[in-house]
Design a protein around this motif. Structure first.
Motif, PDB file in Angstrom:
ATOM      1  N   ARG A 155      -4.761   7.500  -2.831  1.00  0.00           N
ATOM      2  CA  ARG A 155      -4.559   5.977  -2.465  1.00  0.00           C
ATOM      3  C   ARG A 155      -3.824   5.369  -3.593  1.00  0.00           C
ATOM      4  NH1 ARG A 155      -5.766   1.574   1.614  1.00  0.00           N
ATOM      5  NH2 ARG A 155      -4.863   2.914   2.860  1.00  0.00           N
ATOM      6  N   ASP A 198       3.603   2.124   2.656  1.00  0.00           N
ATOM      7  CA  ASP A 198       3.153   2.341   3.804  1.00  0.00           C
ATOM      8  C   ASP A 198       2.953   0.987   4.503  1.00  0.00           C
ATOM      9  OD1 ASP A 198       2.923   5.090   3.193  1.00  0.00           O
ATOM     10  OD2 ASP A 198       1.156   4.926   2.303  1.00  0.00           O
ATOM     11  N   ALA A 199       2.590   0.025   3.649  1.00  0.00           N
ATOM     12  CA  ALA A 199       2.425  -1.431   4.252  1.00  0.00           C
ATOM     13  C   ALA A 199       2.933  -2.439   3.169  1.00  0.00           C
ATOM     14  CB  ALA A 199       1.273  -1.397   4.495  1.00  0.00           C
ATOM     15  N   TYR A 225      10.418   4.773  -3.666  1.00  0.00           N
ATOM     16  CA  TYR A 225       9.217   5.171  -2.837  1.00  0.00           C
ATOM     17  C   TYR A 225       9.031   4.206  -1.577  1.00  0.00           C
ATOM     18  CZ  TYR A 225       6.986   8.086  -6.278  1.00  0.00           C
ATOM     19  OH  TYR A 225       6.695   9.078  -7.231  1.00  0.00           O
ATOM     20  N   ARG A 226       8.986   4.541  -0.482  1.00  0.00           N
ATOM     21  CA  ARG A 226       8.669   3.514   0.591  1.00  0.00           C
ATOM     22  C   ARG A 226       7.419   3.388   0.864  1.00  0.00           C
ATOM     23  NH1 ARG A 226      12.122   4.110   5.672  1.00  0.00           N
ATOM     24  NH2 ARG A 226      13.502   5.517   4.364  1.00  0.00           N
ATOM     25  N   SER A 276       0.764  -1.200   0.045  1.00  0.00           N
ATOM     26  CA  SER A 276      -0.092  -0.023   0.065  1.00  0.00           C
ATOM     27  C   SER A 276       1.004   1.265   0.000  1.00  0.00           C
ATOM     28  CB  SER A 276      -0.926   0.050   1.200  1.00  0.00           C
ATOM     29  OG  SER A 276      -2.073  -1.056   1.040  1.00  0.00           O
ATOM     30  N   LYS A 277       0.347   2.354  -0.668  1.00  0.00           N
ATOM     31  CA  LYS A 277       1.149   3.554  -0.648  1.00  0.00           C
ATOM     32  C   LYS A 277       0.114   4.667  -0.906  1.00  0.00           C
ATOM     33  CE  LYS A 277       4.445   6.472  -1.259  1.00  0.00           C
ATOM     34  NZ  LYS A 277       5.404   6.784   0.004  1.00  0.00           N
ATOM     35  N   GLU A 278       0.244   5.830  -0.058  1.00  0.00           N
ATOM     36  CA  GLU A 278      -0.748   6.671  -0.087  1.00  0.00           C
ATOM     37  C   GLU A 278       0.187   7.970  -0.428  1.00  0.00           C
ATOM     38  OE1 GLU A 278      -4.471   7.940   2.491  1.00  0.00           O
ATOM     39  OE2 GLU A 278      -3.796   6.044   2.538  1.00  0.00           O
TER      40      GLU A 278
END
Ligand code: ADP
Ligand code: MG
Length: 499
Positions: A18, A57-58, A54-55, A11-13
Protein backbone atom coordinates in the motif's frame (compact mmCIF):
# COMPACT_ATOMS: atom_id res chain seq x y z
CA UNK A 1 -4.55 32.25 -1.39
CA UNK A 2 -5.70 29.34 -3.55
CA UNK A 3 -3.28 26.43 -3.52
CA UNK A 4 -1.48 25.91 -6.81
CA UNK A 5 -1.85 22.25 -6.14
CA UNK A 6 -4.14 20.19 -3.97
CA UNK A 7 -4.08 16.42 -3.59
CA UNK A 8 -6.90 14.93 -1.51
CA UNK A 9 -6.94 11.46 0.05
CA UNK A 10 -4.75 9.88 -2.61
CA UNK A 11 -4.41 6.10 -2.38
CA UNK A 12 -2.26 3.86 -4.52
CA UNK A 13 -1.65 0.16 -4.15
CA UNK A 14 1.00 -1.97 -5.86
CA UNK A 15 0.89 -5.75 -5.65
CA UNK A 16 1.50 -6.43 -1.98
CA UNK A 17 2.29 -2.80 -1.05
CA UNK A 18 0.00 0.00 0.00
CA UNK A 19 2.27 2.76 -1.32
CA UNK A 20 -0.16 5.59 -0.45
CA UNK A 21 -3.04 5.47 1.99
CA UNK A 22 -5.38 8.48 1.74
CA UNK A 23 -2.58 11.06 1.64
CA UNK A 24 -3.53 14.73 1.33
CA UNK A 25 -1.02 17.35 0.28
CA UNK A 26 -1.08 20.89 -1.05
CA UNK A 27 1.32 23.59 -2.13
CA UNK A 28 0.80 27.35 -2.52
CA UNK A 29 2.21 29.59 -5.24
CA UNK A 30 5.53 30.98 -3.98
CA UNK A 31 5.92 28.24 -1.38
CA UNK A 32 8.53 25.53 -0.87
CA UNK A 33 6.83 22.48 0.61
CA UNK A 34 9.26 19.73 1.61
CA UNK A 35 8.32 16.05 1.80
CA UNK A 36 10.37 13.88 4.15
CA UNK A 37 10.16 10.20 4.85
CA UNK A 38 12.42 7.20 4.93
CA UNK A 39 12.99 5.15 1.78
CA UNK A 40 9.76 3.49 0.71
CA UNK A 41 7.56 6.01 2.56
CA UNK A 42 5.71 6.86 -0.67
CA UNK A 43 7.24 10.23 -1.60
CA UNK A 44 8.10 9.38 -5.20
CA UNK A 45 4.82 7.56 -5.71
CA UNK A 46 2.85 10.62 -4.59
CA UNK A 47 4.77 12.75 -7.10
CA UNK A 48 4.38 10.18 -9.88
CA UNK A 49 0.64 10.33 -9.29
CA UNK A 50 0.85 14.10 -9.62
CA UNK A 51 2.97 13.77 -12.76
CA UNK A 52 0.47 11.51 -14.47
CA UNK A 53 2.83 8.50 -14.43
CA UNK A 54 0.71 6.53 -11.95
CA UNK A 55 -3.07 6.46 -11.85
CA UNK A 56 -4.28 6.69 -8.22
CA UNK A 57 -6.78 4.12 -6.93
CA UNK A 58 -8.66 6.86 -5.10
CA UNK A 59 -8.45 10.58 -4.42
CA UNK A 60 -8.67 13.87 -6.22
CA UNK A 61 -6.15 16.32 -7.67
CA UNK A 62 -6.91 20.00 -8.10
CA UNK A 63 -4.68 22.36 -10.01
CA UNK A 64 -5.38 26.05 -9.49
CA UNK A 65 -8.73 25.05 -7.93
CA UNK A 66 -10.05 22.82 -10.72
CA UNK A 67 -10.27 19.06 -10.53
CA UNK A 68 -7.90 17.41 -13.01
CA UNK A 69 -7.63 13.89 -14.28
CA UNK A 70 -3.97 13.41 -15.05
CA UNK A 71 -3.67 10.17 -16.94
CA UNK A 72 -0.48 10.88 -18.85
CA UNK A 73 2.72 12.86 -18.15
CA UNK A 74 1.82 15.05 -21.14
CA UNK A 75 -1.41 16.12 -19.43
CA UNK A 76 0.47 16.99 -16.27
CA UNK A 77 2.94 19.08 -18.29
CA UNK A 78 0.04 20.91 -19.94
CA UNK A 79 -1.38 21.60 -16.49
CA UNK A 80 1.89 23.36 -15.59
CA UNK A 81 3.46 20.54 -13.56
CA UNK A 82 7.14 19.68 -14.01
CA UNK A 83 8.80 16.88 -12.12
CA UNK A 84 12.55 16.50 -11.88
CA UNK A 85 12.86 12.81 -11.01
CA UNK A 86 15.68 11.10 -9.20
CA UNK A 87 16.58 9.49 -12.48
CA UNK A 88 17.10 12.31 -14.98
CA UNK A 89 15.29 11.93 -18.26
CA UNK A 90 17.46 13.80 -20.76
CA UNK A 91 18.71 12.33 -24.02
CA UNK A 92 22.44 11.97 -23.36
CA UNK A 93 23.71 12.26 -26.93
CA UNK A 94 21.76 15.37 -27.86
CA UNK A 95 22.69 18.98 -27.24
CA UNK A 96 21.40 21.08 -24.39
CA UNK A 97 19.17 23.08 -26.76
CA UNK A 98 17.71 19.96 -28.35
CA UNK A 99 16.91 18.58 -24.91
CA UNK A 100 15.27 21.76 -23.67
CA UNK A 101 13.04 21.92 -26.74
CA UNK A 102 12.40 18.19 -27.08
CA UNK A 103 8.75 17.81 -28.06
CA UNK A 104 8.26 21.61 -28.19
CA UNK A 105 10.50 22.57 -31.08
CA UNK A 106 10.18 26.03 -32.57
CA UNK A 107 9.60 26.15 -36.30
CA UNK A 108 9.64 28.77 -39.02
CA UNK A 109 8.41 28.87 -42.61
CA UNK A 110 11.02 27.97 -45.21
CA UNK A 111 10.81 27.74 -48.99
CA UNK A 112 9.91 24.07 -48.88
CA UNK A 113 7.67 24.05 -45.80
CA UNK A 114 8.27 24.26 -42.06
CA UNK A 115 11.82 24.20 -40.75
CA UNK A 116 13.23 23.97 -37.27
CA UNK A 117 14.10 27.44 -36.10
CA UNK A 118 17.47 26.54 -34.64
CA UNK A 119 18.61 30.13 -34.11
CA UNK A 120 15.48 31.01 -32.13
CA UNK A 121 15.72 27.88 -30.00
CA UNK A 122 19.39 28.48 -29.32
CA UNK A 123 18.67 32.08 -28.33
CA UNK A 124 15.93 31.09 -25.90
CA UNK A 125 18.11 28.31 -24.53
CA UNK A 126 20.83 30.85 -23.72
CA UNK A 127 18.31 32.95 -21.81
CA UNK A 128 16.91 29.95 -19.91
CA UNK A 129 20.37 28.68 -18.99
CA UNK A 130 21.18 32.11 -17.67
CA UNK A 131 17.97 32.13 -15.64
CA UNK A 132 18.89 28.85 -13.92
CA UNK A 133 22.50 29.96 -13.51
CA UNK A 134 24.01 27.18 -15.62
CA UNK A 135 27.39 28.14 -16.98
CA UNK A 136 27.26 25.87 -19.99
CA UNK A 137 26.83 26.32 -23.73
CA UNK A 138 23.49 25.48 -25.38
CA UNK A 139 25.53 23.41 -27.84
CA UNK A 140 27.09 21.15 -25.19
CA UNK A 141 26.24 17.47 -25.41
CA UNK A 142 24.31 16.42 -22.32
CA UNK A 143 26.38 13.28 -21.66
CA UNK A 144 29.42 15.50 -21.13
CA UNK A 145 27.78 17.61 -18.41
CA UNK A 146 27.97 17.02 -14.69
CA UNK A 147 24.88 15.74 -12.86
CA UNK A 148 24.35 19.22 -11.43
CA UNK A 149 24.43 20.78 -14.90
CA UNK A 150 22.09 18.15 -16.29
CA UNK A 151 19.67 18.92 -13.50
CA UNK A 152 19.77 22.61 -14.39
CA UNK A 153 18.98 21.69 -18.01
CA UNK A 154 15.90 19.82 -16.77
CA UNK A 155 14.84 22.82 -14.76
CA UNK A 156 15.41 25.08 -17.78
CA UNK A 157 13.15 22.75 -19.73
CA UNK A 158 10.47 23.09 -17.05
CA UNK A 159 10.76 26.87 -17.21
CA UNK A 160 10.37 26.83 -20.99
CA UNK A 161 6.99 25.20 -20.48
CA UNK A 162 6.23 27.83 -17.87
CA UNK A 163 5.71 25.27 -15.12
CA UNK A 164 3.85 26.74 -12.13
CA UNK A 165 4.41 23.62 -10.06
CA UNK A 166 7.92 22.26 -9.88
CA UNK A 167 8.74 19.03 -8.07
CA UNK A 168 12.33 18.13 -7.21
CA UNK A 169 12.72 14.52 -6.08
CA UNK A 170 15.95 14.21 -4.06
CA UNK A 171 17.75 16.67 -6.31
CA UNK A 172 20.82 17.16 -4.13
CA UNK A 173 21.51 13.49 -3.36
CA UNK A 174 24.22 13.32 -6.03
CA UNK A 175 25.48 16.90 -5.76
CA UNK A 176 28.49 18.25 -3.90
CA UNK A 177 28.01 21.07 -1.41
CA UNK A 178 28.65 23.91 -3.82
CA UNK A 179 26.25 22.61 -6.47
CA UNK A 180 23.66 21.91 -3.79
CA UNK A 181 23.93 25.49 -2.51
CA UNK A 182 23.51 26.80 -6.02
CA UNK A 183 20.39 24.70 -6.50
CA UNK A 184 18.93 25.96 -3.22
CA UNK A 185 19.52 29.55 -4.38
CA UNK A 186 17.72 28.78 -7.61
CA UNK A 187 14.80 27.28 -5.69
CA UNK A 188 14.57 30.47 -3.63
CA UNK A 189 14.57 32.56 -6.80
CA UNK A 190 11.78 30.50 -8.35
CA UNK A 191 9.79 30.78 -5.14
CA UNK A 192 10.14 34.54 -5.46
CA UNK A 193 8.64 34.26 -8.95
CA UNK A 194 5.54 32.54 -7.56
CA UNK A 195 6.33 28.97 -8.52
CA UNK A 196 4.96 26.29 -6.18
CA UNK A 197 7.89 24.05 -5.28
CA UNK A 198 7.74 20.55 -3.86
CA UNK A 199 11.09 19.54 -2.46
CA UNK A 200 11.95 15.96 -1.51
CA UNK A 201 15.20 15.45 0.38
CA UNK A 202 16.94 13.35 3.02
CA UNK A 203 19.23 16.23 3.88
CA UNK A 204 17.73 17.73 7.00
CA UNK A 205 19.79 20.94 7.13
CA UNK A 206 18.58 21.79 3.61
CA UNK A 207 14.99 21.10 4.50
CA UNK A 208 15.33 23.29 7.58
CA UNK A 209 16.94 26.04 5.51
CA UNK A 210 14.51 26.19 2.65
CA UNK A 211 11.09 24.73 3.42
CA UNK A 212 8.12 26.94 4.28
CA UNK A 213 6.18 23.84 5.25
CA UNK A 214 7.19 20.23 5.82
CA UNK A 215 5.14 17.07 5.32
CA UNK A 216 6.31 13.75 6.72
CA UNK A 217 5.20 10.46 5.19
CA UNK A 218 5.69 7.08 6.81
CA UNK A 219 4.68 3.72 5.33
CA UNK A 220 2.44 5.42 2.78
CA UNK A 221 0.59 7.51 5.37
CA UNK A 222 0.65 11.18 6.19
CA UNK A 223 2.21 11.73 9.64
CA UNK A 224 1.83 15.50 9.69
CA UNK A 225 2.17 18.74 7.74
CA UNK A 226 3.65 21.64 9.72
CA UNK A 227 4.87 25.18 9.11
CA UNK A 228 8.62 25.66 9.27
CA UNK A 229 8.71 26.93 12.84
CA UNK A 230 7.14 23.72 14.15
CA UNK A 231 9.07 21.38 11.89
CA UNK A 232 12.38 21.15 13.73
CA UNK A 233 14.92 18.56 12.61
CA UNK A 234 14.39 16.32 15.69
CA UNK A 235 10.62 16.52 15.16
CA UNK A 236 10.97 15.52 11.51
CA UNK A 237 13.35 12.69 12.28
CA UNK A 238 11.23 11.18 15.02
CA UNK A 239 8.14 11.46 12.80
CA UNK A 240 9.99 9.67 10.00
CA UNK A 241 11.04 6.75 12.11
CA UNK A 242 8.33 6.83 14.74
CA UNK A 243 10.87 6.50 17.50
CA UNK A 244 12.92 8.79 19.66
CA UNK A 245 16.43 9.76 18.71
CA UNK A 246 17.88 8.61 22.00
CA UNK A 247 17.28 5.03 20.87
CA UNK A 248 19.08 5.75 17.65
CA UNK A 249 22.42 4.30 18.73
CA UNK A 250 22.63 0.95 20.50
CA UNK A 251 23.55 0.97 24.20
CA UNK A 252 27.16 0.36 25.24
CA UNK A 253 27.94 -3.31 25.89
CA UNK A 254 27.49 -4.55 29.45
CA UNK A 255 30.62 -6.70 29.52
CA UNK A 256 34.27 -5.83 28.93
CA UNK A 257 35.75 -6.73 25.54
CA UNK A 258 37.46 -10.10 25.09
CA UNK A 259 40.87 -11.16 23.78
CA UNK A 260 42.80 -9.22 21.14
CA UNK A 261 41.68 -10.25 17.66
CA UNK A 262 43.68 -7.82 15.52
CA UNK A 263 47.00 -6.17 16.23
CA UNK A 264 49.24 -3.98 14.10
CA UNK A 265 52.73 -3.16 15.37
CA UNK A 266 54.49 -0.27 13.66
CA UNK A 267 53.15 -1.23 10.22
CA UNK A 268 54.42 1.09 7.50
CA UNK A 269 52.97 1.57 4.01
CA UNK A 270 52.50 4.33 1.43
CA UNK A 271 51.19 7.39 3.27
CA UNK A 272 51.33 5.60 6.61
CA UNK A 273 54.68 6.14 8.36
CA UNK A 274 53.90 3.76 11.23
CA UNK A 275 50.62 2.36 12.54
CA UNK A 276 50.13 0.50 15.80
CA UNK A 277 46.68 -0.47 16.97
CA UNK A 278 44.83 -3.30 18.58
CA UNK A 279 41.23 -4.46 18.56
CA UNK A 280 39.50 -6.85 20.93
CA UNK A 281 36.62 -9.20 20.38
CA UNK A 282 33.32 -7.54 21.26
CA UNK A 283 34.75 -4.08 20.60
CA UNK A 284 33.71 -1.40 18.10
CA UNK A 285 36.73 0.72 17.24
CA UNK A 286 36.07 4.00 15.43
CA UNK A 287 38.62 5.67 13.16
CA UNK A 288 38.21 9.42 12.64
CA UNK A 289 40.18 11.89 10.56
CA UNK A 290 39.83 14.58 7.95
CA UNK A 291 39.85 13.95 4.20
CA UNK A 292 43.62 13.45 3.75
CA UNK A 293 44.41 12.16 7.24
CA UNK A 294 45.27 8.65 6.04
CA UNK A 295 42.16 6.95 7.38
CA UNK A 296 41.28 5.79 3.86
CA UNK A 297 44.81 4.41 3.45
CA UNK A 298 44.50 2.63 6.79
CA UNK A 299 41.27 1.00 5.60
CA UNK A 300 42.99 -0.12 2.40
CA UNK A 301 45.92 -1.47 4.38
CA UNK A 302 43.64 -3.50 6.67
CA UNK A 303 41.70 -4.79 3.66
CA UNK A 304 44.94 -6.10 2.16
CA UNK A 305 44.84 -3.57 -0.63
CA UNK A 306 48.10 -1.80 0.25
CA UNK A 307 51.57 -3.39 0.36
CA UNK A 308 53.15 -3.10 3.81
CA UNK A 309 56.76 -1.90 3.95
CA UNK A 310 57.48 -3.11 7.47
CA UNK A 311 56.07 -3.95 10.86
CA UNK A 312 54.03 -6.91 12.04
CA UNK A 313 50.31 -7.68 12.01
CA UNK A 314 48.24 -10.46 13.56
CA UNK A 315 44.64 -11.40 12.87
CA UNK A 316 42.69 -14.00 14.85
CA UNK A 317 45.87 -15.42 16.36
CA UNK A 318 47.79 -15.82 13.08
CA UNK A 319 50.18 -13.58 11.16
CA UNK A 320 47.98 -11.34 8.97
CA UNK A 321 48.62 -11.64 5.21
CA UNK A 322 48.67 -7.89 4.55
CA UNK A 323 49.00 -6.88 0.91
CA UNK A 324 46.75 -9.66 -0.36
CA UNK A 325 43.01 -8.94 -0.21
CA UNK A 326 41.93 -12.50 -0.92
CA UNK A 327 44.12 -13.97 1.78
CA UNK A 328 43.09 -11.26 4.24
CA UNK A 329 39.46 -12.25 3.69
CA UNK A 330 40.31 -15.93 4.04
CA UNK A 331 42.14 -15.12 7.29
CA UNK A 332 38.92 -13.69 8.70
CA UNK A 333 38.48 -10.01 7.83
CA UNK A 334 35.31 -8.84 6.12
CA UNK A 335 35.51 -5.51 4.29
CA UNK A 336 32.53 -3.25 3.53
CA UNK A 337 33.81 -0.42 1.34
CA UNK A 338 32.35 3.07 1.15
CA UNK A 339 31.36 2.95 -2.48
CA UNK A 340 28.87 0.13 -2.36
CA UNK A 341 27.81 0.65 -5.95
CA UNK A 342 31.29 0.26 -7.41
CA UNK A 343 33.07 -2.06 -5.06
CA UNK A 344 30.56 -3.67 -2.78
CA UNK A 345 28.03 -5.33 -4.95
CA UNK A 346 26.96 -6.03 -8.45
CA UNK A 347 23.69 -4.27 -9.03
CA UNK A 348 22.37 -6.56 -11.72
CA UNK A 349 22.50 -9.58 -9.49
CA UNK A 350 19.88 -10.96 -7.21
CA UNK A 351 19.95 -10.13 -3.53
CA UNK A 352 20.81 -13.75 -2.81
CA UNK A 353 23.65 -13.95 -5.37
CA UNK A 354 25.14 -10.80 -3.97
CA UNK A 355 25.09 -12.26 -0.53
CA UNK A 356 26.85 -15.32 -1.92
CA UNK A 357 29.50 -13.32 -3.75
CA UNK A 358 31.98 -13.18 -0.90
CA UNK A 359 31.80 -16.90 -0.49
CA UNK A 360 32.31 -17.49 -4.17
CA UNK A 361 35.24 -15.09 -4.43
CA UNK A 362 37.21 -17.11 -1.94
CA UNK A 363 36.44 -20.65 -3.07
CA UNK A 364 37.93 -22.50 -0.14
CA UNK A 365 36.70 -26.09 -0.19
CA UNK A 366 34.20 -25.52 2.60
CA UNK A 367 32.47 -22.71 0.71
CA UNK A 368 31.91 -24.52 -2.58
CA UNK A 369 28.37 -25.17 -3.74
CA UNK A 370 27.02 -28.18 -1.95
CA UNK A 371 29.29 -27.70 1.03
CA UNK A 372 26.53 -26.49 3.27
CA UNK A 373 27.40 -22.84 3.90
CA UNK A 374 26.53 -22.11 0.33
CA UNK A 375 23.02 -23.36 0.79
CA UNK A 376 20.30 -21.01 -0.31
CA UNK A 377 18.50 -21.63 2.98
CA UNK A 378 21.47 -20.46 5.05
CA UNK A 379 21.83 -17.25 3.05
CA UNK A 380 18.10 -16.59 3.07
CA UNK A 381 18.05 -17.06 6.83
CA UNK A 382 20.86 -14.50 7.16
CA UNK A 383 19.07 -12.05 4.88
CA UNK A 384 15.85 -12.34 6.82
CA UNK A 385 17.66 -12.05 10.16
CA UNK A 386 19.05 -8.78 8.83
CA UNK A 387 15.51 -7.77 7.86
CA UNK A 388 16.55 -7.11 4.25
CA UNK A 389 13.38 -5.83 2.60
CA UNK A 390 13.03 -7.11 -0.93
CA UNK A 391 10.04 -8.41 -2.86
CA UNK A 392 11.96 -11.72 -2.90
CA UNK A 393 15.65 -12.59 -2.60
CA UNK A 394 15.83 -13.32 -6.34
CA UNK A 395 15.18 -9.61 -7.05
CA UNK A 396 18.00 -7.46 -8.52
CA UNK A 397 19.85 -5.83 -5.65
CA UNK A 398 20.04 -2.55 -7.61
CA UNK A 399 16.30 -2.12 -7.07
CA UNK A 400 16.68 -1.98 -3.28
CA UNK A 401 17.19 1.11 -1.14
CA UNK A 402 20.74 1.92 0.02
CA UNK A 403 19.95 0.71 3.51
CA UNK A 404 18.70 -2.65 2.29
CA UNK A 405 21.70 -3.01 -0.02
CA UNK A 406 24.03 -2.40 2.90
CA UNK A 407 22.13 -4.93 5.03
CA UNK A 408 22.42 -7.50 2.22
CA UNK A 409 26.20 -7.00 2.10
CA UNK A 410 26.48 -7.38 5.86
CA UNK A 411 24.45 -10.58 5.63
CA UNK A 412 26.79 -11.98 3.03
CA UNK A 413 29.82 -11.29 5.20
CA UNK A 414 28.23 -12.72 8.31
CA UNK A 415 27.62 -15.93 6.38
CA UNK A 416 31.44 -16.24 6.33
CA UNK A 417 31.71 -15.72 10.09
CA UNK A 418 34.67 -13.31 9.95
CA UNK A 419 36.64 -12.49 13.10
CA UNK A 420 36.81 -8.81 12.17
CA UNK A 421 34.50 -6.61 10.10
CA UNK A 422 35.82 -3.38 8.62
CA UNK A 423 33.20 -0.77 7.69
CA UNK A 424 34.08 2.34 5.70
CA UNK A 425 31.47 5.14 5.72
CA UNK A 426 28.82 2.51 6.49
CA UNK A 427 25.74 4.73 6.33
CA UNK A 428 26.60 7.29 3.67
CA UNK A 429 23.47 7.97 1.60
CA UNK A 430 21.31 5.77 3.81
CA UNK A 431 18.06 6.87 5.36
CA UNK A 432 17.69 7.30 9.05
CA UNK A 433 15.71 4.18 9.90
CA UNK A 434 18.08 1.91 7.98
CA UNK A 435 20.97 3.64 9.76
CA UNK A 436 19.59 2.69 13.15
CA UNK A 437 19.21 -0.92 11.97
CA UNK A 438 22.79 -1.01 10.69
CA UNK A 439 24.15 0.37 13.98
CA UNK A 440 22.24 -2.26 15.91
CA UNK A 441 23.62 -4.96 13.63
CA UNK A 442 27.17 -3.72 14.24
CA UNK A 443 26.60 -3.91 17.96
CA UNK A 444 25.05 -7.38 17.78
CA UNK A 445 27.88 -8.54 15.54
CA UNK A 446 30.45 -7.29 18.05
CA UNK A 447 28.55 -8.80 20.96
CA UNK A 448 28.80 -12.16 19.22
CA UNK A 449 32.57 -11.95 19.73
CA UNK A 450 33.78 -10.20 16.61
CA UNK A 451 35.91 -7.08 16.40
CA UNK A 452 34.48 -4.17 14.42
CA UNK A 453 36.37 -1.26 12.89
CA UNK A 454 34.37 1.71 11.61
CA UNK A 455 36.16 4.27 9.46
CA UNK A 456 33.84 7.26 9.10
CA UNK A 457 33.70 10.99 8.43
CA UNK A 458 30.40 11.25 10.29
CA UNK A 459 31.39 12.35 13.79
CA UNK A 460 28.01 11.89 15.51
CA UNK A 461 27.97 8.37 14.07
CA UNK A 462 31.46 7.57 15.35
CA UNK A 463 30.65 8.95 18.77
CA UNK A 464 27.34 7.11 18.93
CA UNK A 465 28.61 3.71 17.88
CA UNK A 466 32.27 3.41 18.97
CA UNK A 467 33.63 1.97 22.22
CA UNK A 468 36.93 3.70 21.47
CA UNK A 469 38.00 6.17 18.77
CA UNK A 470 41.38 6.53 17.05
CA UNK A 471 41.94 9.91 15.44
CA UNK A 472 44.27 10.11 12.44
CA UNK A 473 46.31 13.05 11.22
CA UNK A 474 49.00 13.00 8.52
CA UNK A 475 49.03 9.24 8.26
CA UNK A 476 49.56 8.58 11.95
CA UNK A 477 47.31 7.92 14.89
CA UNK A 478 47.26 11.26 16.63
CA UNK A 479 45.35 10.12 19.68
CA UNK A 480 42.83 7.75 21.18
CA UNK A 481 39.57 8.73 22.88
CA UNK A 482 37.26 6.63 25.07
CA UNK A 483 33.51 6.17 24.56
CA UNK A 484 31.66 9.44 25.09
CA UNK A 485 34.29 11.70 23.49
CA UNK A 486 33.02 15.03 22.16
CA UNK A 487 33.15 16.27 18.58
CA UNK A 488 35.49 19.04 19.72
CA UNK A 489 38.01 16.56 21.15
CA UNK A 490 37.99 14.56 17.92
CA UNK A 491 38.28 17.71 15.84
CA UNK A 492 41.27 19.00 17.82
CA UNK A 493 43.15 15.76 17.31
CA UNK A 494 42.12 15.68 13.63
CA UNK A 495 43.62 19.10 13.15
CA UNK A 496 46.83 18.01 14.86
CA UNK A 497 46.31 20.24 17.87
CA UNK A 498 47.72 18.45 20.93
CA UNK A 499 44.97 17.36 23.32
P1 ADP B 1 10.01 6.83 -1.50
O1 ADP B 1 10.12 7.66 -2.73
O2 ADP B 1 9.42 7.53 -0.33
O3 ADP B 1 11.33 6.18 -1.15
P2 ADP B 1 8.32 5.14 -3.14
O4 ADP B 1 7.18 6.02 -3.43
O5 ADP B 1 9.35 4.97 -4.20
O6 ADP B 1 9.01 5.61 -1.78
O7 ADP B 1 7.80 3.69 -2.76
C1 ADP B 1 6.71 3.46 -1.86
C2 ADP B 1 6.41 1.98 -1.83
O8 ADP B 1 5.84 1.57 -3.06
C3 ADP B 1 7.64 1.10 -1.63
O9 ADP B 1 7.28 0.01 -0.82
C4 ADP B 1 7.98 0.67 -3.04
O10 ADP B 1 8.66 -0.56 -3.02
C5 ADP B 1 6.61 0.57 -3.68
N1 ADP B 1 6.64 0.85 -5.11
C6 ADP B 1 6.96 2.04 -5.69
N2 ADP B 1 6.85 1.97 -7.02
C7 ADP B 1 6.45 0.70 -7.29
C8 ADP B 1 6.16 -0.01 -8.50
N3 ADP B 1 6.23 0.57 -9.70
N4 ADP B 1 5.79 -1.30 -8.39
C9 ADP B 1 5.68 -1.90 -7.19
N5 ADP B 1 5.94 -1.30 -6.02
C10 ADP B 1 6.33 -0.01 -6.07
MG1 MG C 1 11.84 8.13 -3.88
Amino acid sequence: MNPALEMREISKEFPGVRALDAVSFDCLPGEVHAICGENGAGKSTLMKVLGGSYRPDAGEIRIGGSVMRLTHPREAAQAGIAIIHQELSLLPHRSVTENIFMGHELVRKGFAGMLLDRAAMRGRAVALLQRVGARISPDDIVAELSIAEQQLVEIAKALLLDARILVLDEPTAALDDRDARHLLDLIRALRGQGVALVYISHRMPEVAAIADRVTVLKDGRLVWTRPQAEATIPAIVSAMVGRDLKDFYPAAPASAPGETVLQLQDVRAAGLPGISLSLRRGEILGVAGLEDSGKGQLARLLAGDLRPEGGTARLAGEPMPLGNPRRVIAAGLGYLPADRKREGLTLRQSVRDNAALALRAMRPAWARPGAGVFAKEALDAGLSRMDVRAAHYGQDIGALSGGNQQKAIIARWLALDPAVLLFVEPTRGIDIAAKAAIYQTMRDTADQGRGIIVVSSDLPELIGISDRILVMHRGTIQGELPRGASEQEIMRLSLGVAA
